[in-house]
Design an enzyme around this catalytic site. Sequence first.
Site, PDB file in Angstrom:
ATOM      1  N   ASP A  65       0.879  -1.162   0.000  1.00 25.44           N
ATOM      2  CA  ASP A  65       0.000   0.000   0.000  1.00 25.44           C
ATOM      3  C   ASP A  65       0.917   1.213   0.000  1.00 25.44           C
ATOM      4  O   ASP A  65       1.657   1.438   0.963  1.00 25.44           O
ATOM      5  CB  ASP A  65      -0.885  -0.024   1.242  1.00 25.44           C
ATOM      6  CG  ASP A  65      -1.749   1.220   1.395  1.00 25.44           C
ATOM      7  OD1 ASP A  65      -1.613   2.163   0.588  1.00 25.44           O
ATOM      8  OD2 ASP A  65      -2.554   1.267   2.350  1.00 25.44           O
ATOM      9  N   VAL A  66       0.892   2.009  -1.082  1.00 27.16           N
ATOM     10  CA  VAL A  66       1.846   3.114  -1.181  1.00 27.16           C
ATOM     11  C   VAL A  66       1.629   4.159  -0.096  1.00 27.16           C
ATOM     12  O   VAL A  66       2.540   4.937   0.211  1.00 27.16           O
ATOM     13  CB  VAL A  66       1.789   3.781  -2.573  1.00 27.16           C
ATOM     14  CG1 VAL A  66       2.200   2.803  -3.657  1.00 27.16           C
ATOM     15  CG2 VAL A  66       0.416   4.379  -2.850  1.00 27.16           C
ATOM     16  N   ASN A  92       2.551   5.946 -10.123  1.00 25.58           N
ATOM     17  CA  ASN A  92       1.291   5.883 -10.864  1.00 25.58           C
ATOM     18  C   ASN A  92       0.100   5.509  -9.986  1.00 25.58           C
ATOM     19  O   ASN A  92      -1.046   5.813 -10.341  1.00 25.58           O
ATOM     20  CB  ASN A  92       1.423   4.874 -12.011  1.00 25.58           C
ATOM     21  CG  ASN A  92       0.094   4.582 -12.666  1.00 25.58           C
ATOM     22  OD1 ASN A  92      -0.477   5.414 -13.355  1.00 25.58           O
ATOM     23  ND2 ASN A  92      -0.428   3.372 -12.421  1.00 25.58           N
ATOM     24  N   TYR A 157      -9.732  14.572  -4.649  1.00 25.94           N
ATOM     25  CA  TYR A 157      -8.828  14.039  -5.681  1.00 25.94           C
ATOM     26  C   TYR A 157      -8.061  15.177  -6.344  1.00 25.94           C
ATOM     27  O   TYR A 157      -6.836  15.109  -6.522  1.00 25.94           O
ATOM     28  CB  TYR A 157      -9.652  13.273  -6.706  1.00 25.94           C
ATOM     29  CG  TYR A 157      -8.873  12.744  -7.881  1.00 25.94           C
ATOM     30  CD1 TYR A 157      -8.085  11.597  -7.768  1.00 25.94           C
ATOM     31  CD2 TYR A 157      -8.934  13.366  -9.125  1.00 25.94           C
ATOM     32  CE1 TYR A 157      -7.375  11.106  -8.854  1.00 25.94           C
ATOM     33  CE2 TYR A 157      -8.238  12.883 -10.215  1.00 25.94           C
ATOM     34  CZ  TYR A 157      -7.454  11.756 -10.078  1.00 25.94           C
ATOM     35  OH  TYR A 157      -6.758  11.271 -11.150  1.00 25.94           O
ATOM     36  N   LYS A 161      -3.991  15.853  -6.395  1.00 29.67           N
ATOM     37  CA  LYS A 161      -3.220  15.924  -7.635  1.00 29.67           C
ATOM     38  C   LYS A 161      -2.549  17.287  -7.807  1.00 29.67           C
ATOM     39  O   LYS A 161      -1.446  17.376  -8.353  1.00 29.67           O
ATOM     40  CB  LYS A 161      -4.115  15.610  -8.827  1.00 29.67           C
ATOM     41  CG  LYS A 161      -4.578  14.150  -8.885  1.00 29.67           C
ATOM     42  CD  LYS A 161      -3.409  13.172  -8.957  1.00 29.67           C
ATOM     43  CE  LYS A 161      -3.879  11.740  -9.202  1.00 29.67           C
ATOM     44  NZ  LYS A 161      -2.758  10.776  -9.281  1.00 29.67           N
TER      45      LYS A 161
END
Length: 260
Positions: A65-66, A92, A157, A161
Amino acid sequence: MSTNTSPLAGKHALVTGASRGIGLAIAQRLLDEGARVTLLGRQLSSVSEAAAKLSNTDAFAVAADVGSREQLRAAIDVAGDRFGPVDILINNAGQAVSAPMHKMDDALWNAMLSVNLTGTYNGIRHVLPSMLARDFGRIVNVASTAGLKGYPYVAAYSAAKHGVIGLTRSVALEVAGRNITVNAVCPGYTDTDIVRETIGNIQAKTGRSESEAIAVLVDHNPQRRLIRCEEVANAVAWLCLPGSESITGQSIAIAGGEIM
């Protein structure tokens, strides 16, 4: 004795979120350029299946899990035992969940930041010391057009980003003199499983046909189409190949002209 003259021969690339879609396309493209590629995903079974499909002994699978610093560090250590230090890092892994701002809960907000922003930070933090020690590195963060502009109902989100792009620019400046480049690619709506699920949701909620649902998503894209995963992979590969050394700190939109 033959010599491997592929541009990325001898380089170890690690791609997160590599079990499908954009990540899998990037892994294949880097393999095609001669790199040894570690595919990292949340579930070992899924990412191992993806690596097996590539039919290349230079593809290796690990799970983490990043958003977990400890899990990601352990996975990168395992990858290093197989292929050596990471020369190319492709951040990614990502997740997109929509909700109106007034209905968003803390769990959704924290999840979007954990995967999309903290996960990118964790990856860079773990590989950068060895890149600095060797005076070489290529880091590409897969952001989104949502990191360059706003979209309704994806505030968390989009915020994450935007953070990825800020992180990209700052780290690029820190390491610009060390033969390490740090860039972001920003795809628009791309033909992935996640987007196909979104299309299905639009159909279910509005009664639109599939083509009408796609038209809603690509309305801001002047080419009026979904981006192909291979197009994103080609841009990522270019940023890692010899000849792109002066490209750093950039956020490249892959969106059919949506971002000018």
